[in-house]
Design a protein around this motif. Structure first.
Motif, mmCIF file in Angstrom:
data_model
loop_
_atom_site.group_PDB
_atom_site.id
_atom_site.type_symbol
_atom_site.label_atom_id
_atom_site.label_comp_id
_atom_site.label_asym_id
_atom_site.label_seq_id
_atom_site.Cartn_x
_atom_site.Cartn_y
_atom_site.Cartn_z
ATOM 1 N N GLY A 75 12.791 -22.734 -2.630
ATOM 2 C CA GLY A 75 13.030 -21.510 -2.230
ATOM 3 C C GLY A 75 12.875 -20.338 -2.566
ATOM 4 O O GLY A 75 12.853 -20.221 -3.859
ATOM 5 N N LEU A 76 12.737 -19.320 -1.966
ATOM 6 C CA LEU A 76 12.426 -18.084 -2.513
ATOM 7 C C LEU A 76 13.454 -17.074 -1.773
ATOM 8 O O LEU A 76 14.058 -17.337 -0.764
ATOM 9 C CB LEU A 76 11.017 -17.484 -2.201
ATOM 10 C CG LEU A 76 10.038 -18.385 -2.914
ATOM 11 C CD1 LEU A 76 8.724 -18.096 -2.574
ATOM 12 C CD2 LEU A 76 10.182 -18.035 -4.625
ATOM 13 N N THR B 59 4.378 4.114 7.941
ATOM 14 C CA THR B 59 5.042 3.076 6.747
ATOM 15 C C THR B 59 4.039 2.219 6.006
ATOM 16 O O THR B 59 4.077 1.398 5.110
ATOM 17 C CB THR B 59 6.076 2.082 7.432
ATOM 18 O OG1 THR B 59 5.299 1.283 8.383
ATOM 19 C CG2 THR B 59 7.132 3.112 8.022
ATOM 20 N N LEU B 60 2.644 2.325 6.708
ATOM 21 C CA LEU B 60 1.404 1.642 6.237
ATOM 22 C C LEU B 60 1.223 1.788 4.703
ATOM 23 O O LEU B 60 1.062 2.859 4.482
ATOM 24 C CB LEU B 60 0.304 1.641 7.424
ATOM 25 C CG LEU B 60 -0.789 0.769 6.798
ATOM 26 C CD1 LEU B 60 -0.518 -0.840 7.139
ATOM 27 C CD2 LEU B 60 -2.141 1.105 7.677
ATOM 28 N N HIS B 61 0.844 0.773 4.041
ATOM 29 C CA HIS B 61 0.411 0.950 2.594
ATOM 30 C C HIS B 61 -0.168 -0.290 2.217
ATOM 31 O O HIS B 61 0.008 -1.348 2.613
ATOM 32 C CB HIS B 61 1.645 1.390 1.616
ATOM 33 C CG HIS B 61 2.650 0.413 1.507
ATOM 34 N ND1 HIS B 61 3.645 0.085 2.378
ATOM 35 C CD2 HIS B 61 2.880 -0.446 0.599
ATOM 36 C CE1 HIS B 61 4.248 -0.857 2.259
ATOM 37 N NE2 HIS B 61 4.067 -1.256 0.931
ATOM 38 N N VAL B 62 -0.899 -0.022 1.049
ATOM 39 C CA VAL B 62 -1.616 -1.111 0.596
ATOM 40 C C VAL B 62 -0.505 -1.787 -0.564
ATOM 41 O O VAL B 62 -0.419 -1.133 -1.584
ATOM 42 C CB VAL B 62 -2.966 -0.789 -0.298
ATOM 43 C CG1 VAL B 62 -3.592 -2.047 -1.003
ATOM 44 C CG2 VAL B 62 -4.014 -0.216 0.833
ATOM 45 N N SER B 63 0.020 -2.875 -0.279
ATOM 46 C CA SER B 63 1.197 -3.400 -1.188
ATOM 47 C C SER B 63 0.466 -4.578 -2.265
ATOM 48 O O SER B 63 1.020 -4.753 -3.343
ATOM 49 C CB SER B 63 2.019 -4.126 -0.269
ATOM 50 O OG SER B 63 1.737 -5.333 0.337
ATOM 51 N N ALA C 18 2.113 -16.552 -3.781
ATOM 52 C CA ALA C 18 3.436 -16.509 -2.761
ATOM 53 C C ALA C 18 4.559 -16.181 -3.294
ATOM 54 O O ALA C 18 5.397 -15.552 -2.895
ATOM 55 C CB ALA C 18 3.234 -17.909 -1.754
ATOM 56 N N ARG C 19 5.025 -16.933 -4.221
ATOM 57 C CA ARG C 19 6.280 -16.605 -5.146
ATOM 58 C C ARG C 19 6.171 -15.255 -5.785
ATOM 59 O O ARG C 19 7.205 -14.472 -5.462
ATOM 60 C CB ARG C 19 6.271 -17.447 -6.290
ATOM 61 C CG ARG C 19 6.706 -18.814 -5.999
ATOM 62 C CD ARG C 19 6.629 -19.597 -7.161
ATOM 63 N NE ARG C 19 7.629 -19.645 -8.299
ATOM 64 C CZ ARG C 19 9.098 -19.752 -7.986
ATOM 65 N NH1 ARG C 19 9.301 -20.561 -7.109
ATOM 66 N NH2 ARG C 19 10.044 -19.436 -8.782
ATOM 67 N N ARG D 77 8.261 -9.646 -5.262
ATOM 68 C CA ARG D 77 7.987 -8.271 -5.304
ATOM 69 C C ARG D 77 8.448 -7.507 -4.199
ATOM 70 O O ARG D 77 8.945 -6.484 -4.060
ATOM 71 C CB ARG D 77 6.578 -8.130 -5.061
ATOM 72 C CG ARG D 77 5.689 -8.398 -6.298
ATOM 73 C CD ARG D 77 4.001 -7.871 -6.198
ATOM 74 N NE ARG D 77 3.464 -8.025 -7.344
ATOM 75 C CZ ARG D 77 2.356 -7.130 -7.535
ATOM 76 N NH1 ARG D 77 1.733 -6.550 -6.483
ATOM 77 N NH2 ARG D 77 1.593 -7.212 -8.673
ATOM 78 N N GLY D 78 8.739 -8.443 -2.820
ATOM 79 C CA GLY D 78 9.312 -7.821 -1.771
ATOM 80 C C GLY D 78 10.611 -7.493 -1.893
ATOM 81 O O GLY D 78 11.282 -6.336 -1.377
ATOM 82 N N VAL D 79 11.292 -8.225 -2.815
ATOM 83 C CA VAL D 79 12.846 -7.966 -2.907
ATOM 84 C C VAL D 79 13.023 -6.800 -4.035
ATOM 85 O O VAL D 79 14.080 -6.013 -3.870
ATOM 86 C CB VAL D 79 13.431 -9.298 -3.247
ATOM 87 C CG1 VAL D 79 15.083 -8.915 -4.038
ATOM 88 C CG2 VAL D 79 13.581 -10.480 -2.345
#
Length: 343
Positions: free
Chosen positions: A57-58, A238-242, A309-310, A315-317
């Motif tokens: 889980g992530l 809101t678009l950006h290269v993440s 993926a992890r 990073r998203g958090v």
């Protein structure tokens, strides 16, 4: 160090030590050494560990993360990256939708989704305004993973969209109207910068660019980044290269490390620490209608995508991105057609 008792499955021997088995009337043999001392056993152990790690889980994103996997250069691993990241995230417990925007339908094939001409597809969503929920299919091998397939009809969508009202935002509206809860939407773009790719960029908030570790790796990226700026300025602030993901990395060559170093110096923190190696297993998996995550979860390719993926999930958090002001194009004074700018 993990004990063998933690490794479940038919590959382990519940009785320690060698034992003698009858292999015929006069022939007997001792069992082989413990499985983790053999190449097959080590691969099986890696597979168990990989799937165990995937099942940990992530952190779930607070809102749906819509990621556009794009690169106008062909053969860089866009589709491979899309489906394997999606499968990895789903195995971590996320609900993930893959939208196949490539008329070739390779993402649909890799996920084992039927996409012949009569199947309801993303073409019907874009051109006929069909609800996205009517074309989405579950991926049988991976719980929580879904796919909106592409059919060959999509090849004509570029021309059909030209005369339509709000042609750049039709995918965005379809995703917004989709009522099922999702953690991630991954959009696999065609290797071009036409209206299909523009629809993806308008619908998404993040752009993920796979870059192959080969000569001319950065060729053509300038135009893609320019188009990201154009879409951000006109239609999607809101678009950006993440995320930048290095693919087809071959540690045996000096060129691969030089390209990786160049990409990291050029893009900085957007580049994932994890890179995806060249792998026969990654190439083989689509021919079985699978991702490498389910085809060979212990392979180096599968382990790399699980780790990538992890990284993306954490990073998203951890990172709250603020769009860079210098890239904006002042959309108040620039309301002319995006199609004209993107020619």
């Amino acid at each position: 160090m993990r004990s063998d008792a933690n490794i479940a499955g038919p590959m382990t021997d519940p009785v320690p030590g060698p034992r003698t088995e009858s292999a015929g009337e006069d022939v007997s043999r001792e069992t082989l050494p413990p499985m983790d001392d053999t190449p097959i056993g080590r691969a099986a152990q890696l597979a168990v560990e990989a799937l165990g790690r995937a099942g940990e889980g992530l952190p779930r994103p607070e809102q749906t993360r819509i990621m556009v996997v794009a690169n106008q250069k062909g053969g860089v691993g866009k589709t491979t990256t899309t489906v394997n990241l999606a499968a990895s995230l789903a195995l971590h417990g996320a609900r993930v939708l893959v939208i196949d925007l490539d008329p070739q339908g390779n993402a649909s094939t890799a996920l084992g989704i039927d996409h012949h001409a009569d199947v309801p597809s993303i073409y019907d969503v874009l051109v006929d305004s069909r609800p996205l929920s009517e074309v989405v299919q579950p991926v049988l091998d991976v719980e929580g993973l879904f796919c909106a397939p592409a059919t060959i009809d999509l090849a004509g969508a570029e021309i059909e969209l030209v005369s339509m009202v709000a042609r750049e935002s039709r995918l965005q509206r379809a995703i917004q109207a989709y009522e099922q809860p999702l953690d991630y939407v991954l959009i696999d773009c065609p290797p071009s910068l036409g209206l299909l790719s523009v629809n993806a960029l308008v619908a998404g908030a993040e752009v993920l660019i796979p870059i192959q570790c080969e000569y001319y790796a950065l060729e053509g990226l300038g135009q893609l980044l320019k188009n990201v700026d154009l879409v951000r300025g006109h239609l999607n602030p809101t678009l950006h290269v993440s995320t930048i993901l290095l693919t087809m990395y071959d540690g045996r060559t000096r060129l691969a490390s030089q390209v990786a170093e160049e990409v990291r110096s050029h893009f900085g923190k957007e580049v994932l620490r994890t890179s995806i190696p060249r792998s026969v297993r990654i190439s083989e998996a689509p021919s079985y209608g699978q991702t490498v995550i389910t085809y060979d979860p212990g392979s180096s390719g599968a382990l790399s995508y699980i780790e990538a993926a992890r990284e993306i999930a954490f990073r998203g958090v951890a990172v709250h991105y603020e769009p860079q002001q210098h890239g904006r194009l002042g959309h108040q004074n620039n309301q002319h057609s995006m199609a004209e700018e993107l020619q």
